[in-house]
Design a protein around this motif. Structure first.
Motif, short mmCIF file in Angstrom:
data_model
loop_
_atom_site.label_atom_id
_atom_site.label_comp_id
_atom_site.label_asym_id
_atom_site.label_seq_id
_atom_site.Cartn_x
_atom_site.Cartn_y
_atom_site.Cartn_z
N GLY A 154 0.80 -1.22 0.00
CA GLY A 154 0.00 0.00 0.00
C GLY A 154 0.83 1.26 0.00
N ALA A 155 2.14 1.12 0.13
CA ALA A 155 3.04 2.29 0.08
C ALA A 155 3.18 2.75 -1.37
N PRO A 156 3.34 4.07 -1.60
CA PRO A 156 3.57 4.55 -2.96
C PRO A 156 4.83 3.91 -3.54
N ASP A 157 4.78 3.57 -4.83
CA ASP A 157 5.95 3.03 -5.51
C ASP A 157 6.82 4.20 -5.95
N LEU A 158 7.83 4.52 -5.17
CA LEU A 158 8.67 5.69 -5.41
C LEU A 158 9.49 5.58 -6.69
N SER A 159 9.56 4.40 -7.31
CA SER A 159 10.27 4.24 -8.57
C SER A 159 9.39 4.62 -9.77
#
Length: 182
Positions: A154-159
């Protein structure tokens, strides 16, 4: 009672999920509503409370626009949280209709990009990644396409894009995304 189903999805076992909202008769907030029916059209008694799940979200209104089932049977819902402005909303449930407390913050992810957002479409990407498409309102008061990608937690995909989101002004005016395919 007022109920609205705005999303439908068939599970691999032939059961059908309907998701949307119901109006809370006390607060008049829109609460997340999900039902599961068997392939013969009867409510699935093994899901939620006799086939139905109602989830108030953060003492405010929530609208669900899309539903998807992961390969592990967990259920994803996407839409918007209606506060002073709308924010992207992503929720995950276990296969029995209970909220998945291991996802995001107690099963809920709220994403605020600019001043107003709405998620309309949900898709499952590679490696368990989750995508939401919709719109965000920019500083010039028009709407731009928004695509967000999340990790399986559920964390944003920072890539992906900028901090997990890609915002595109296609026409110079209002742009909305209502569908998404991977």
């Amino acid at each position: 009672d007022t109920d609205e189903a705005s999303a439908i999805c068939m599970q691999t076992d032939g059961k059908i999920l309907l998701a949307g909202f119901s109006v809370d008769t006390i607060s008049f907030n829109l609460i997340v509503s999900m039902s599961r029916v068997m392939s013969n059209g009867t409510l699935d008694g093994d899901f939620g409370n006799n086939g139905r799940v109602l989830t108030p979200v953060m003492s405010t209104s929530a609208e669900i626009e899309s539903v998807a089932v992961q390969s592990d049977g967990k259920i994803l819902l996407a839409g918007s949280l209606v506060m002073a402005d709308r924010k992207f909303l992503l929720m995950r449930y276990n296969g029995d209709g209970t909220i998945d407390s291991t996802f995001g913050s107690a099963g809920i992810v709220v994403t605020d990009l600019q001043t107003e957002e709405h998620g309309y479409a949900l898709a499952l990407g590679s490696n368990g990644r989750i995508l939401i498409a919709g719109y965000t309102r920019n500083l010039f008061e028009d709407y731009d396409l928004a695509l967000l990608q999340y990790l399986p937690t559920g964390a944003p995909d920072l890539s992906f894009g900028t901090n997990g989101s890609a915002v595109t002004d296609v026409s110079g005016g209002d742009d909305h995304a209502y569908a998404l395919a991977v």
